[in-house]
Scaffold this motif. Structure first.
Motif, mmCIF file in Angstrom:
data_model
loop_
_atom_site.group_PDB
_atom_site.id
_atom_site.type_symbol
_atom_site.label_atom_id
_atom_site.label_comp_id
_atom_site.label_asym_id
_atom_site.label_seq_id
_atom_site.Cartn_x
_atom_site.Cartn_y
_atom_site.Cartn_z
ATOM 1 N N TYR A 202 43.697 80.672 6.207
ATOM 2 C CA TYR A 202 43.034 80.860 7.494
ATOM 3 C C TYR A 202 42.835 82.332 7.805
ATOM 4 O O TYR A 202 41.775 82.740 8.270
ATOM 5 N N TYR A 203 43.853 83.134 7.569
ATOM 6 C CA TYR A 203 43.734 84.536 7.942
ATOM 7 C C TYR A 203 43.106 85.388 6.857
ATOM 8 O O TYR A 203 42.471 86.389 7.146
ATOM 9 N N ARG A 271 37.378 75.926 6.735
ATOM 10 C CA ARG A 271 36.952 77.067 7.531
ATOM 11 C C ARG A 271 35.428 77.187 7.507
ATOM 12 O O ARG A 271 34.818 77.667 8.438
ATOM 13 N N ARG A 280 34.873 76.643 17.346
ATOM 14 C CA ARG A 280 34.930 78.038 17.727
ATOM 15 C C ARG A 280 33.856 78.349 18.769
ATOM 16 O O ARG A 280 34.069 79.109 19.700
ATOM 17 N N SER A 285 40.945 77.785 20.414
ATOM 18 C CA SER A 285 41.800 78.840 19.880
ATOM 19 C C SER A 285 42.087 78.591 18.401
ATOM 20 O O SER A 285 41.857 77.501 17.888
ATOM 21 N N ASP A 286 42.616 79.603 17.734
ATOM 22 C CA ASP A 286 42.977 79.453 16.330
ATOM 23 C C ASP A 286 43.953 78.309 16.128
ATOM 24 O O ASP A 286 43.850 77.529 15.193
#
Lengths: 383, 343, 343
Positions: A202-203, A271, A280, A285-286
């Motif tokens: 994710y990041y 994603r 989004r 939120s994440d």
């Protein structure tokens, strides 16, 4: 820009809900559809039934075996399995199964005791008989066993080991360790693998690069020596229970990398999904995106991977214990039992000591069938 | 770039100025940046309130990236996106922080191309359409259910479908669900990213009609991104044509289709197969391939394929210039060429 | 002499897929004829069975699909001296799909071009290897000769620098170039019939125009008959001499291209033509076909189109399947409206 997909691909067509039951299918979640497909898979169902039986046998080991797994009998060392019979030496049929008595003679040539069935002594097998006391599920005191014979008869269905302990009781008890250490290990694997895999995917960026390089290094160690090293580091004075948990942690420490990679690749795919962008775009939120839109979709995949990694853990435990690095006596596991079968003499003279190996094979196969079934059922294009 | 469209500031809703998105190309173990893909390279748009603005181009021309950069689903590299609010005045979308952006997202929504990947397969229709309301804490419980039913009715779906999962629906129905989700927050502006190109022809018309009805009913403004010129011509008031990250031409729809001034627009229109066996005419066939946005040719990006190219085109890139009222073209020879339009 | 002009006749073909969930009647009564040296277009929406019909002709229907009824007659030309059109009739449905007879026809006398230029070429062999494989498989030539012919074929399909491209791998080529290679492979053995299954759907409109132009020119040069499968009515109008319209596994109408566009008889054909946006026409509201394409497991009883048909006659259309009847030379329709006229 994607091309229009207007082919009459039957796989895509088949993905459409069923005609007559269209309304029903539309209300079924993907989990329910997955269950439906799983239930239709015969091999997977056979695996499931096998696993249920194995776990029941392990859970109620004291009930299913007529003797305590630590009870030794000096008179009956390395006794071959006593098969239940219905027809006696004279050809007479008995409605209730029986075992012959045992006659022990000294083989003066080889200088060892030989056990021979004595057809003159017939001990009928009784069901739900009283025997050694135990605590059912570790709580309820009981002394009823599924089967047994009257003293002085013996009923070692799978024979005994070199200390005269009942192999059936020991195998079923061993299953408690061998069948559950995989589950505990997989639970830890799932936690580690999903959390780190999700974060990595994710990041992205530096987190991802560092994590992937770390996983590559960890995964490039040869597994068995790594396990052995970890296991050797466990202090020998630890109790059996502590050792058991230490071992499951070791198994999952080596195992989580595979799952983390799979979860990462799934998260990377999700994603890019438009529904993630849509979430989004409305300001989610994440955390919400991860918890609502990614993990539930990855979960079926995680379960499949986890199920398919349990056999590896069972085999790992067996290998480590077999090498003397895992579970230590008096606790038993299938690996510990197989330690007795380490030389040719055993295989030639006492082949029944390999029976715990059969249990390992059945359990591993059953898990693989179930895992394959889950994988097929989770395939979204085969409703 | 001299853009002097006579658009009154009152009816202007969204302005995009010199928008750029350069994706880095990374190579090697250390992921060093070795170059950039200029997916969007200086795009400027002026979109009027209540109109449909068509953005057309071939795959890889950057039209989808433009739409997503406007909504900041992809962070633009540079440029301005200004939303004109009659009460609050102009809002610089690209400069908002995370919280301000969350608030603004209610006004800017998106509809996607792929009806399959745009709906989370694990959620029911109610959860999907209701998500914007839940996330922004606008409605819950019975109120949420009523609102979702209203939205579904607006897109022509019965409220009984609320407890179904996406797999129960066909492509056209899924696009309706996606539209309902986009409408949930009463947006002013919707980016429609190829909303009908994955649908069957007979269903395309249903969705296009629905989008027009919703526009009238809710006073929506669309940025309609598509590669299909006939769909673009049908739905848009104003059309911009993109080629390799840049706008090459922008004009009111009729003007653009009757009187194209850029050779690429002419070729694009000529290439569309016409559903009429009696109206077949000679094609302008482009040679070669679309330029690679990571390594575009010098000068005008279109010159290697352009049959009107002159020496200047090979060295100097033309800027977008107004050749007629509201008609912008980026071509050195726009004034002298007599290009073929449609009809 | 109508029979002799035909290269292929498909008669009431039925190809079913037996899945766990039930039977999918992918093709359920498809009849059409392909004239020698002409282009037959098969048009229909997704799931109408047009691709499965093509797979059935080549006997490459994937399991669990099976041809369960009907005939596919291939007229093999024996003497091609122009004066005498002698041909032998081969029933492809009676051949074993993997037998010697079928293999000698497939890829040589009847060949195919697929939709996805990405997946239909093997990534580990060069373009030249793959064309040469097709040539050496069906013709008795050595490698050097095969390579020479491969380069010739690449030149014929308009590939720039064929001598270089022949040693390239598929990933080095763009989508349009790959599709040219596919066409080169398909034409390398001079087939009597080429089946093209949406060959331009994955391509951009300017590339599509190039490929359509190429196919039309090659068709004129070689005289190969083509079955052109597409959902795009514009492509049909440009490419085809005859058109067969399919809906839910059935051919509902076949006629020459002019009749299909200017005098369509079947309500589905009429509705389909009304529903598409046309470039260059005044902006008017589209007329969509109501409803959705039914689920393949739940095809309605009677005429499969009746729930969406504006002419549906209760008691007849929802009960009896209409016959496929000729209403004019070369024009057949499957609709109850025309059975009544005939009686």
């Amino acid at each position: 820009m994607r091309a229009k997909s207007t082919s009459a691909n039957p796989a895509i067509q088949a993905a459409a809900p069923e005609g007559a039951a269209a309304t029903d299918v539309g209300r079924l979640s993907l989990w329910q559809l997955m269950k439906r497909r799983f239930l239709r898979n015969r091999l997977a169902m056979a695996g499931t039934v096998m696993l249920v039986i194995l776990y029941l046998l392990a859970l109620l080991a004291d009930f299913f075996a007529p003797y305590h797994y630590l009870a030794k009998s000096q008179d009956y060392v390395l006794l071959p399995p006593q098969w239940p019979r219905f027809v006696d030496a004279e050809g007479k049929f008995h409605s209730r199964p029986f075992v012959y008595g045992i006659e022990t003679v000294l083989d003066t040539y080889n200088l060892r005791y030989m056990h021979k069935a004595d057809p003159t002594q017939i001990y009928p097998i009784g069901f739900f008989v009283r025997g050694a006391e135990y605590k059912l599920l570790g709580l309820i005191p009981a002394d009823i066993h599924l089967f047994g014979v009257q003293e002085p008869g013996t009923c070692y269905i799978l024979g005994t080991d070199r200390l005269g302990q009942d192999l059936l009781a020991r195998t079923l008890h061993g299953g408690r360790v061998s069948l559950t250490i995989g589950l505990v290990g997989v639970a830890l694997t799932i936690m580690l693998g999903s959390a780190l895999g999700t974060a990595s995917g994710y990041y992205g960026g530096v987190t991802d690069t560092l994590m992937q390089r770390g996983i590559e290094i960890l995964a490039s160690f040869p597994q068995i020596p790594l396990w052995a090293a970890f296991a050797a580091a466990v202090p020998p004075e630890w109790s059996s229970l502590k050792r058991y948990f230490a071992l499951s942690v070791i198994l999952s420490l080596v195992n989580w990398t595979g799952l983390a990679r799979q979860v990462r690749s799934k998260v990377l795919a999700y994603r890019e999904m438009d529904y993630t962008s849509a979430a989004r775009a409305v300001g989610a939120s994440d955390w919400r995106i991860i918890l609502i839109h990614m993990l539930p979709n990855a979960l079926s995949h995680i379960i499949v991977v986890a199920t398919l990694s349990i056999p590896g853990m069972i085999l790992a435990e067996t290998s480590l214990s077999f090498l003397g690095l895992g579970i230590q006596p008096p606790m038993v596991s299938w690996g510990v039992l197989l330690q007795d079968a380490t030389n040719v003499t055993v295989i030639v003279l006492n082949p029944w000591l390999l029976i715990p190996g059969l249990f390992v094979i059945v359990a591993v196969l059953a898990f693989n069938f179930v895992g394959d079934g889950l994988r097929d059922a989770a395939d979204p294009f085969a409703i | 770039m001299a853009i002097s469209q006579p658009v009154g500031s009152t009816d202007l809703l969204l302005e995009v100025k010199d928008l750029k998105k350069h994706f880095p190309i990374r190579r090697g173990f250390l992921r060093r940046t070795v170059g950039y893909v200029k997916a969007v390279d200086g795009v400027s748009l002026r979109i009027r309130r209540g109109e449909t603005f068509g953005l057309v181009g071939e795959s890889g021309c950057g039209k989808t990236t433009t739409g997503r950069c406007i909504l900041r689903l992809i962070e633009p590299t540079s440029g301005e996106v200004i939303l004109h609010d009659p009460e609050k005045g102009p809002v610089h979308v690209e400069a908002l922080d995370k919280d301000q952006m969350r608030d603004l997202r209610r006004d800017l929504q998106i509809v996607f191309q792929d009806p399959y990947s745009s709906l989370n397969p694990r959620l029911t229709v109610q959860q999907i359409v209701g998500e914007p309301l839940v996330v922004n804490k606008i409605a819950r419980g019975k109120e949420l259910q009523d609102r979702v039913a209203e939205l579904l009715a607006a897109v022509g779906l019965r409220s009984e479908v609320m407890d179904r999962y996406p797999h129960a629906f066909s492509g056209g129905q899924r696009q309706r669900i996606g539209l309902a989700r986009a409408l949930a927050l009463n947006p002013k502006f919707i980016v429609a990213d190829e909303p009908v190109s994955a649908l069957d022809v007979s269903v395309q018309a249903q969705v296009l009609n629905l989008m027009e009805d919703l526009q009238d009913k809710f006073g929506l403004t669309y940025l309609f991104v598509a590669h299909d010129l006939s769909v673009i011509e049908h739905i848009s008031k104003h059309v911009a044509v993109m080629y390799v990250g840049k706008l090459v031409e922008s004009a009111p729809t009729d003007e653009l289709f009757r009187n194209p001034r850029h050779p690429y627009t002419e070729a694009l229109m000529s290439a569309v197969p016409k559903p009429d066996p009696r109206a077949q005419s000679a094609r302008i066939l482009l040679t070669g391939e679309v330029a690679n946005p990571a390594k575009p040719p010098p000068g005008c990006y279109f010159h290697p394929r352009c049959r009107y190219a002159i020496d200047r085109c090979k060295v100097e890139a033309p800027a977008l210039a107004e050749i007629a009222p509201e008609h912008l073209v980026a071509c050195w020879r726009a004034a002298e060429l007599d290009l073929r339009g449609i009809g | 002499m109508a029979e002799l002009d035909e290269v292929l006749r498909v008669d009431e073909l039925r190809t079913y897929f037996y899945t766990q969930e039930g039977t999918v009647r992918a093709v359920d009564g498809a009849s059409f004829a392909v004239k020698r040296g002409q282009v037959l277009g098969i048009v229909g929406e997704s799931g109408c069975g047009k691709s499965v019909a093509a797979q059935s002709i080549l006997r490459i229907v994937p399991p669990p699909g099976r041809i369960v009824g009907g005939q596919i007659i291939y007229h093999r030309q024996v003497a091609a001296d122009g004066a005498s059109n002698l041909s032998e009739m081969l029933n492809l449905t009676e051949m074993h799909p993997r037998g010697q007879e079928m293999r000698s026809i497939r890829g040589s006398e009847i060949s195919m071009v697929f939709q996805e230029p990405m997946t239909s070429l093997d990534p580990v062999y060069t373009v030249g290897d793959q064309i040469m494989e097709a040539i050496t498989l069906h013709q008795n030539v050595d490698r050097r000769e095969a390579r020479k012919r491969a380069i010739e074929m690449l030149e014929q399909v308009g590939m720039p620098r064929p001598g270089e491209i022949v040693d390239n791998y598929p990933h080095q080529l763009s989508g349009g170039m790959r599709q040219r290679v596919m066409i080169a492979i398909a034409l390398s053995c001079h087939p009597s019939l080429l089946i093209a299954d949406e060959p331009t759907t994955a391509l951009d409109v300017t590339t599509e125009a190039q490929i359509l132009d190429l196919m039309r020119n090659l068709q004129k040069q070689t005289g190969t008959a083509i079955v052109y499968i597409t959902h795009n009515l514009g492509v049909i109008a440009e490419m085809c001499d005859d058109v067969a319209v399919m809906y839910l596994g059935k051919v509902v109408e076949q006629a020459d291209v002019d009749s299909i566009f200017y005098d369509p008889k079947h309500p589905y054909t009429q509705a389909l033509l009304r529903s598409i946006p046309r470039i260059g026409q005044a902006r008017k509201r589209l007329e969509p076909i109501k409803g959705i394409v039914p689920d393949p497991y739940a095809i309605p009883q009677g005429c499969p189109f009746w729930p969406r048909c504006i002419h549906a006659m209760p008691g007849l259309c929802d009960h009896d399947q209409p016959e496929y009847v000729p209403i004019a030379p070369g024009h057949s329709v499957r609709c109850h409206l025309f059975r009544q006229e005939a009686m």
